[in-house]
Write an enzyme that holds these catalytic residues in place. Sequence first.
Site, PDB file in Angstrom:
ATOM      1  N   ASN A 195     112.345  47.194  17.279  1.00  0.00           N
ATOM      2  CA  ASN A 195     111.669  46.889  16.000  1.00  0.00           C
ATOM      3  C   ASN A 195     111.873  45.401  15.726  1.00  0.00           C
ATOM      4  O   ASN A 195     112.903  45.016  15.178  1.00  0.00           O
ATOM      5  CB  ASN A 195     112.310  47.663  14.830  1.00  0.00           C
ATOM      6  CG  ASN A 195     111.832  49.089  14.701  1.00  0.00           C
ATOM      7  OD1 ASN A 195     111.071  49.571  15.527  1.00  0.00           O
ATOM      8  ND2 ASN A 195     112.287  49.771  13.689  1.00  0.00           N
TER       9      ASN A 195
ATOM     10  N   MET B 103     116.840  64.662  21.685  1.00  0.00           N
ATOM     11  CA  MET B 103     118.166  65.226  21.885  1.00  0.00           C
ATOM     12  C   MET B 103     118.129  66.379  22.902  1.00  0.00           C
ATOM     13  O   MET B 103     117.322  67.285  22.772  1.00  0.00           O
ATOM     14  CB  MET B 103     118.673  65.733  20.543  1.00  0.00           C
ATOM     15  CG  MET B 103     120.135  66.020  20.508  1.00  0.00           C
ATOM     16  SD  MET B 103     120.662  66.215  18.802  1.00  0.00           S
ATOM     17  CE  MET B 103     119.370  67.240  18.164  1.00  0.00           C
TER      18      MET B 103
ATOM     19  N   HIS C  49     109.133  53.213  23.669  1.00  0.00           N
ATOM     20  CA  HIS C  49     110.532  53.137  23.222  1.00  0.00           C
ATOM     21  C   HIS C  49     111.242  54.473  23.176  1.00  0.00           C
ATOM     22  O   HIS C  49     112.428  54.528  22.902  1.00  0.00           O
ATOM     23  CB  HIS C  49     110.606  52.456  21.861  1.00  0.00           C
ATOM     24  CG  HIS C  49     110.436  53.382  20.679  1.00  0.00           C
ATOM     25  ND1 HIS C  49     109.371  54.239  20.543  1.00  0.00           N
ATOM     26  CD2 HIS C  49     111.208  53.570  19.580  1.00  0.00           C
ATOM     27  CE1 HIS C  49     109.501  54.916  19.413  1.00  0.00           C
ATOM     28  NE2 HIS C  49     110.600  54.536  18.817  1.00  0.00           N
TER      29      HIS C  49
ATOM     30  N   GLY D 187     108.783  59.926  21.023  1.00  0.00           N
ATOM     31  CA  GLY D 187     107.748  59.897  19.979  1.00  0.00           C
ATOM     32  C   GLY D 187     107.589  61.254  19.321  1.00  0.00           C
ATOM     33  O   GLY D 187     107.436  62.271  20.003  1.00  0.00           O
TER      34      GLY D 187
END
Lengths: 101, 482
Positions: B331, B382, B405, B408
């Site tokens: 970010n 996770m 990243h 999503g």
Amino acid sequence: MNTLAGTVTGQSPRVKRTFKSEGPDVESLLVAFLSELVYYQEQENLAFDAFEIQLSDKQISVNMEGTQIISADKAIKAVTYHNLRVEETMRGVETVLVFDV
Amino acid sequence: MNIENLIQISETEWEIPTYTRHDMRVPVRLFVTRELLEQIMNDKSLDQAVNATTLPGLVGSVIVMPDMHQGYGFPIGGIAATEYPHGVISPGAIGYDINCGVRLLASSIEFESARAEMDTLATVLNKYCPSGVGKQGTIQVSLKELDHVLQEGSRWAFKNGYATQADLARTEEAGSLEGADPDMVSERAKVRGREQIGSLGAGNHFIEVDVVDEIFDERAANIMGLYKGCLTVQIHCGSRGLGHQVCTDYVHQFQSAVLKYGIVLPDRELVCAPMDSPEGRAYMGAMRAAANFAFANRQLLAYSARRAFEEVFANKMKNWHLHQVYDITHNMGKLETHAVNGKQIKVCVHRKGATRAFGPGSPGLPPEYKKIGQPVIIPGSMGTASWVLVGTQASMTRSFGSCCHGAGRVMSRSQAKKEVRGDVLRQELEARGIKVRAGSLPGLAEEAPSAYKDVDMVVETVSEAGIAKKVARLKPVAVIKG
């Protein structure tokens, strides 16, 4: 906001805080005011339930009273402008707000 | 938005042309497969990408990655480059958690020889790495000292004994952004941040112990120090309350700035100011300071993770140390030089939920990574795999040196809580041999794997598109969550 966060507060001691802000419109004043509540929730563990608000198009002034938070289900991290709407309705003023959690 | 509005360029690349909506300044370029695109269309993220194309000063295309999902104003998984100095900078296109990122540490501890210690390791990591909303960090600094953190980032941590030179070398921007201006950070943001340094926070932030499950590029893995069957640690967090306050402050201030500069936008969360305006310069100084705070924060957590490894393994084996593979931000707004229409120009690359993915030979990389490209760390949801990739030459020319990243989201947090029970999820993860330490069971449910896209599919997409190359896959064995 307190309900959304599942905030449970104690009875006393009551604390008072004041808040003033300027912005280009009522939407930005609302976000600034609620962001202030987020700050107190995170930093001083305070939730407010009594407000005296003076509002004009570009200024807001608030005297508020509240108490310490005993517990909360969720913390609100920020108040966003995303899809923000403030509308006069038959029931008064209604708003759509998105919180960052 | 319908799929018919999009032009398919290849199996993994699509475009929303500028004629789709009258106010678009540039097209949207998507790195997605049809299957992922259909998932993405379940939320409003494509409309948000189109909204992002209205930012003044954009060059090239607004790029979106396969892990794209709906954010506030600007989509998560989005990249937008504005020409320096007259183009705009938008706090909402960087996000509230400024310099949220991932650090990967690796060891030569073989999982099989450490399996019996995983429960203890999870407990000790949880003890040393504070987590949860508003939780205090490992240390507290004065407001004066905090200004040094904001100015210097990981370099401050190094001076105070929390980092090694090798850590700094293997951190994006060496963990210290030039041009940070602590005076542009409000006192309120500083008060929120000074007690939280060295803490994980809540939400999707975590510390995860993984095992290197499979190697795809032996040479790159060796250079990074990733060995099959050995333990690694991922640290995912950002700038905590300080970053949130900086974003809050400037999104508020920029509501007036857009009126001053006559900028019309379809979503108020996208507010922006020209980079060469007083407002733009102030935000850039504050944003870089918050980013430095986040670098220092992850560095302190890495220090704490090393303490935990020492406590658990030092008297049991010789080589228990954790070395840094890399620390990346996902970010951020960064001034970089990129080729646009055959010309090298300086731009501010806004990456919100997107990782810098510089290819081999790019400036700013340590010598060993100049050979292979920058490591790109992609945490999975996770309980699922995570990935280590490297940037490529193609990422430099096609995505402003950027990549995805994470997995999503496909499900909102509230929907995930309705569909998944935290205690059941914990049992499922434990049954699969993953030790879990979670501050809140509803918080655990929000991060359930079913709330996310398939990370393997996301990684296959960027790999097939050529904007990143697979190096290793990691498998989780312990998760610590706020």
